[in-house]
Write an enzyme that holds these catalytic residues in place. Structure first.
Site, PDB file in Angstrom:
ATOM      1  N   HIS A 168      20.391 -67.702 -23.850  1.00  0.00           N
ATOM      2  CA  HIS A 168      19.261 -68.679 -24.348  1.00  0.00           C
ATOM      3  C   HIS A 168      17.802 -67.869 -24.219  1.00  0.00           C
ATOM      4  O   HIS A 168      16.891 -68.678 -24.220  1.00  0.00           O
ATOM      5  CB  HIS A 168      19.055 -69.700 -23.125  1.00  0.00           C
ATOM      6  CG  HIS A 168      20.382 -70.483 -22.962  1.00  0.00           C
ATOM      7  ND1 HIS A 168      21.515 -70.262 -22.590  1.00  0.00           N
ATOM      8  CD2 HIS A 168      20.575 -72.084 -23.367  1.00  0.00           C
ATOM      9  CE1 HIS A 168      22.484 -71.136 -22.710  1.00  0.00           C
ATOM     10  NE2 HIS A 168      21.888 -72.492 -23.171  1.00  0.00           N
ATOM     11  N   ASP A 218      21.134 -66.650 -31.261  1.00  0.00           N
ATOM     12  CA  ASP A 218      21.033 -67.105 -29.855  1.00  0.00           C
ATOM     13  C   ASP A 218      22.434 -68.397 -29.830  1.00  0.00           C
ATOM     14  O   ASP A 218      22.546 -69.000 -30.764  1.00  0.00           O
ATOM     15  CB  ASP A 218      19.798 -67.876 -29.448  1.00  0.00           C
ATOM     16  CG  ASP A 218      19.636 -68.268 -28.087  1.00  0.00           C
ATOM     17  OD1 ASP A 218      20.545 -69.427 -27.548  1.00  0.00           O
ATOM     18  OD2 ASP A 218      19.073 -67.590 -27.315  1.00  0.00           O
ATOM     19  N   HIS A 220      22.363 -71.044 -28.452  1.00  0.00           N
ATOM     20  CA  HIS A 220      21.919 -72.247 -28.264  1.00  0.00           C
ATOM     21  C   HIS A 220      20.582 -72.394 -29.212  1.00  0.00           C
ATOM     22  O   HIS A 220      19.663 -71.944 -28.979  1.00  0.00           O
ATOM     23  CB  HIS A 220      21.260 -72.663 -26.920  1.00  0.00           C
ATOM     24  CG  HIS A 220      21.193 -74.119 -26.921  1.00  0.00           C
ATOM     25  ND1 HIS A 220      20.821 -75.174 -27.624  1.00  0.00           N
ATOM     26  CD2 HIS A 220      21.460 -75.010 -25.891  1.00  0.00           C
ATOM     27  CE1 HIS A 220      20.784 -76.141 -27.183  1.00  0.00           C
ATOM     28  NE2 HIS A 220      21.411 -76.264 -26.048  1.00  0.00           N
ATOM     29  N   GLU A 332      30.528 -80.434 -23.891  1.00  0.00           N
ATOM     30  CA  GLU A 332      29.588 -81.159 -23.874  1.00  0.00           C
ATOM     31  C   GLU A 332      29.602 -81.555 -25.640  1.00  0.00           C
ATOM     32  O   GLU A 332      28.562 -81.013 -26.129  1.00  0.00           O
ATOM     33  CB  GLU A 332      28.249 -80.667 -23.691  1.00  0.00           C
ATOM     34  CG  GLU A 332      28.338 -80.140 -22.171  1.00  0.00           C
ATOM     35  CD  GLU A 332      27.130 -79.885 -21.649  1.00  0.00           C
ATOM     36  OE1 GLU A 332      26.526 -80.326 -20.730  1.00  0.00           O
ATOM     37  OE2 GLU A 332      26.363 -78.874 -22.099  1.00  0.00           O
ATOM     38  N   GLU A 348      25.183 -87.040 -24.468  1.00  0.00           N
ATOM     39  CA  GLU A 348      24.185 -86.592 -23.656  1.00  0.00           C
ATOM     40  C   GLU A 348      22.762 -87.147 -24.394  1.00  0.00           C
ATOM     41  O   GLU A 348      22.417 -87.087 -25.322  1.00  0.00           O
ATOM     42  CB  GLU A 348      24.052 -84.999 -23.903  1.00  0.00           C
ATOM     43  CG  GLU A 348      23.024 -84.386 -22.936  1.00  0.00           C
ATOM     44  CD  GLU A 348      23.148 -82.762 -22.878  1.00  0.00           C
ATOM     45  OE1 GLU A 348      24.116 -82.204 -23.115  1.00  0.00           O
ATOM     46  OE2 GLU A 348      22.273 -81.998 -22.799  1.00  0.00           O
ATOM     47  N   CYS A 426      17.792 -80.155 -18.548  1.00  0.00           N
ATOM     48  CA  CYS A 426      17.302 -80.085 -19.873  1.00  0.00           C
ATOM     49  C   CYS A 426      16.970 -81.629 -20.250  1.00  0.00           C
ATOM     50  O   CYS A 426      15.976 -81.730 -21.010  1.00  0.00           O
ATOM     51  CB  CYS A 426      18.689 -79.790 -20.767  1.00  0.00           C
ATOM     52  SG  CYS A 426      19.948 -80.612 -20.538  1.00  0.00           S
TER      53      CYS A 426
END
Lengths: 664, 664
Positions: A168, A218, A220, A332, A348, A426
């Site tokens: 991250h 990355d 994410h 997720e 989410e 988050c």
């Protein structure tokens, strides 16, 4: 919609300084442009209350949470000004940045010395942690040989950039850039921007195809959006180039090269070749939103077309009625097409936010009302449910059903109700930054005029080529469908005023100067010509409660209907049913006509909806199945079903709830 | 059922040596007793073919997998006879033990020098790794400071017993004990038993409430069953006491004391207070099976009653039509009551196996036919689907639906088909040991006679108090419902012969000596009196295809029916539908009468089932929902639907499949 690609030149060049909200396109290929910060204001109603709670409770408490959970200490430790070991997940810094972004926009909405002081103090903490060469990630800087745990139990970063699928590092950088832009645009102060620029310069030097550069992405996404916006804010082209490089590098085996399955990381298929969204929902929509930014700035029509197809496939097969995104707790993640369980919906809060961000960028790029429709559905349902009416408790997961006997076995379990904060936090600051920048999603302009996409009491203004257009919006939307737009100031030249008519608003009517005309749902009602101060244009959207059914392939909602009213999805809560009648056994009368059932002050003054149904006996029995010939339990006694907006559920305690209700 | 609690004394005392299959109760509180090993034999039909593939392919290939994946090397490394670092998850040893257990039972079914040599060689590898004090866990012994990853990303054991929620040290020990008992009973050799006894002695010294003892439980139960069976095999009471202690220590905060949420680990509620199963499904049912063993041996009626209620709640609310257990990928866990998604069913093969083990113990303890019914449903469906017809490829996850467009993003994804082995390889050797001990589940005895619970061509014999009863079972079950039981040898004294009549077998008939009488479904058809060689008792179970509906609360299957035939659940596979007709859009005619559609050699000679249906047009459209007034797509053209047993799906390639089919 107007089709011109020309714009007022206000934002036509990058680096023009503080010009707009979170997204300030500079390219001529962008169809619509946001209005200037402060030029659109929510001043009453549902969202104003959410924003008030955000300002008065969530943001101040948020700073305290960042202290209590160690996010700020992590940065102080990295700066050498605090003793101890860094705490929490590897992306702890990002929560600080999202909070700073919220504070920045909030100061832009309404300046506050207290807020400015907070921003300055936290900025100092961030700046002090930055390494000499611009690198900044407190956990990676400090944790050294410690092992981070990825989704498959794999080890992540031990030092800079060695475990990017899970470290991250760019993710945190991207959020820093977005925060820096917000603070710059919201306060005019450039301290955080300097930090972000140094980090972006470091990234632009480090990553890419050049000699000595690292080819990696990355796990994410978000840095793509951050870099493009930093380019827009500073005019530094290298940031856009790097964002483009990150988008193009995706789907080419980099994550798999680290030994991970690429699906979760949106790295299985190149962005411009993908036909759907898949894997971790937040990652997927953040990446798509960043790609939309890149497409807009580079005029990449092919990329934009790919994103359009992906968004359409998401809406057609992978979106909940609430606009919620992500069908699986496991990873997720988005599920297969039509895999939309109500009970185990992950949906989410951050995914709804990412969906809003992507939809907004697609709307700016294309001018297509479907994106404003999708944005509204996400905002009023999948997003709004993510925060309590008090403003300071959050759902991470937004299920569409909680059964009786559901046991909260996770801090994210819907059955456990909203939480003040999370170990992986988050969502809370993501909600904050969304509410504090919400005004920016109301309206846009193009060369011909102004478009109103979302309706709330307040004011909207824009400097059009012919002069200033200033409007007051008078409405009790979404509780009432009438939206009166009163002209306060208008250019002498003709303008085009476009008012969105949501796809659900069949039978909408536009009134002006005593005349009335029907307008089509699923587009814009357009008023062309000269406007004068005092003119009133009134749009009447039918918000009578309605029944909605699922697509025939949605197995989990088969045989069910849902209640909607205007942009709001409704839910049955156990507490609103008569004693002894369980949500799990209620049957909705498919032929009934739902009606309004009055407003409830404790639910944000929301209008409730009444429908007719039956309380079926609980079938029970020794197994979960029966011979087909065994009759279903009879429909039982008639029951008055009173539903509340899904956004308001679990604000009076948490209990069984459902959105999709079986019919007899 | 007979109600006497007296038994032939063959197994009435512990430590009697090699007496019975995997479960050999010694206590007078047990209602039924298993027959001696070899006394019940499957000799033809479906299960004989599965057992042949297991013996000829799975077990030999399994030993090679244990070499290739490092399980055996891990033990060699711990023994100091091999260089290198241990590989794989912390429970790698358990796969070796399950394989040894399979080999042990298999040798008992039919002795083989090759198998015996394999068992001796692997036993040597295991024995060499055992520590001086009896401790044995190669990964924990070797990995030292390495960190294991638990379900919440937490660190596990670094040294002995410091991270029991995730270290699986007792879990591996329990499988070793079960293997040792199997090898002892199947081969008469006691080498592995000596290893298990040393480890059990070490555990009995180390854990408990005594001074200097450790109060803790393993996160993954199985040691309870292992200890009780080792007690039964050796007569060493300390093992039973420790098993009882582990069962009683559960649900008292020990796992939470390590910082984990206890639900996943079946540690939220004491076993005797629990009213349902929850958390990780395999853990939950292994624990319950071990508790049933403890209850049987200690005569703990309260504990048995609690287990009875838990089993009933599982069947009524948390079991799939296939007998599959575990509704969630996340945590491989049981869901809330009635949470039974078809697409994301986890229904781990190991959970079906654990379910069989629990059901068998409840059947022995209570004599209640419902457990034999449940066992049959699990065996023929949720378990059988877990292994390919070739015997050497496995499903970890047993979904009831795979949609078109499903993307295999995990080695366990049903859409990816069965796999030869897994990084976490619990299921394959679990299948092996189940198939090689399957004969043991056919029949039981009590003081009055013999009970036939499962039907397969073969022989069953038992030494009853009055003398030997020997039977030949002649049947083509499950394809044909006629089961002829021919008496080969009988005591002079009257005996009671009980034949199970499954709950689905409405209209069953019992024939004997030219007379015929109807028998009730859901219990036992009982023949009382003297039997003579040559007598034939024939049970005729109606196995005509039938339609089954879900309980009204099962949201995911609402508006659907499933096809069943005898004990088998059927599935539609894409490849059996006409060109252009998608499984996702098929509608079943609820009024139709399904019929047999011939046997298919490539599917284990299974009988297919034909039903009538329609091919509905794919609705499609811009969103996953519509106004309730939008008509559903018309029912479309009539389609001949040919279904195959769920157990055989994905044996001709893998593609879209569904068990629950919508009706028009």
């Amino acid at each position: 919609m107007p089709t011109t690609a020309e714009h007022p030149d206000r934002s036509a060049a990058p680096g023009g300084g503080s010009t707009a909200g979170p997204v300030a396109p500079t390219s001529g290929t962008t169809r619509l442009l946001p209005v200037a910060p402060g030029a659109a204001r929510v001043e009453g109603g549902w969202w104003a209350e959410r924003q008030r709670a955000n300002r008065e409770r969530a943001i101040p408490e948020g700073r305290q949470h960042l202290e209590d959970w160690g996010n700020l200490d992590n940065l102080r430790i990295a700066a050498g000004s605090h003793e101890g070991e860094v705490r929490g997940p590897v992306f702890m810094d990002s929560d600080v940045y999202k909070w700073l972004e919220a504070a920045g926009w909030e100061h832009g909405r309404e300046p506050s010395e207290r807020l400015l002081q907070d921003i300055r103090e936290v900025t100092e903490v961030v700046a002090a942690a930055q390494a000499e060469d611009g690198y900044l990630d407190s956990v990676v800087q400090e944790r050294g040989g410690a092992v981070e745990v990825g989704p498959s139990g794999d080890a992540g970063s031990r030092e800079r950039y060695t475990g990017l699928p899970w470290s991250h590092e760019h993710y945190c950088a991207g959020h820093l850039m977005q925060a820096a832009v917000a603070v710059s645009r919201g306060t005019g102060e450039r301290g955080l921007l300097d930090v972000a620029v140094r980090l972006a310069d470091h990234l632009a030097t480090t990553f890419g195809d050049g000699p000595g550069q690292t080819r990696d992405v990355d796990g994410h996404p978000v840095v793509e959006m951050g870099l493009v916006e930093l380019f827009r804010e500073t005019g530094e082209r290298r940031y856009l180039d790097l964002a483009q490089w990150f988008v193009e590098a995706r789907g080419r085996g980099l994550v798999a090269g680290h030994g991970h399955d690429p699906t979760y990381f949106s790295d299985r298929v190149p962005v411009r070749e993908a036909t759907t969204v898949e894997g971790h929902a937040v990652r997927a929509v953040y990446l798509a939103a960043g790609a939309a930014d890149v497409a807009a700035e580079t005029g990449d029509g092919e990329l934009l077309e790919a994103l359009r197809a992906q968004f359409a496939h998401m809406l057609a097969t992978k979106s909940y009625l609430t606009g919620g995104l992500g069908s699986r707790w496991d990873g997720e993640a988005f599920g297969d097409p039509y895999e939309l369980p109500a009970d185990r919906a992950y949906a989410e809060t951050c995914a709804a936010i990412g969906g809003v961000q992507w939809a907004w960028r697609m709307l700016l790029a294309t001018g297509d009302a479907l994106y404003a429709d999708a944005l509204e559905r996400m905002l009023y349902n999948g997003f709004a449910a993510g925060v309590s009416l008090s403003g300071d408790e959050y759902f991470y997961v937004n299920a569409l059903q909680v059964r009786g006997g559901s046991h909260a076995d996770h801090e994210r379990s819907p059955a456990g109700g909203r939480q003040a904060w999370f170990g992986c936090a988050c969502c809370p600051p993501n909600v904050m930054r969304t509410l504090s920048s919400l005004d920016g999603y109301l309206a846009t302009t193009d060369a011909d005029g102004l478009q109103l996409h979302q309706y709330a009491p307040g004011h909207v203004a824009a400097d059009l080529p012919g002069g200033r257009l200033s409007l007051a919006v008078e409405t009790d939307y979404p509780w009432d469908g009438r939206v009166a737009v009163r002209v306060l100031e208008a250019p002498e030249a003709p303008v085009t005023l476009s008012l969105r008519v949501p796809a659900w608003a069949e039978g909408a009517v536009l009134r002006r100067g005593g005349s009335e005309e029907p307008v089509d749902a699923g587009g814009y009602a357009v008023v062309r010509g000269a406007l004068s101060a005092g003119d009133v244009v009134e749009l009447d959207l039918p918000v009578a409660p309605r029944l909605t059914r699922p697509d025939a392939r949605v197995d989990d909602a088969r045989g069910c209907l849902a209640l909607e009213r205007g942009p709001l999805v409704y839910a049955l809560e156990q507490r609103d049913l008569p004693e002894g009648v369980l949500v799990d056994d209620v049957v909705l009368d498919a032929e009934g006509v739902p009606s309004d059932a009055g407003r409830v002050e404790e639910l944000g003054d929301a209008v409730r909806v009444r429908a007719t149904g039956r309380a079926r006996a609980h079938e029970g029995g020794p197994s979960t199945h029966r011979p087909a010939g065994d009759p279903l339990p009879g429909p039982g006694d008639a029951v008055d079903l009173v539903a509340v907006p899904y956004a308001t559920w679990a604000n009076r305690g948490v209990g069984p709830m459902r959105v999709w209700v079986p019919t007899a």
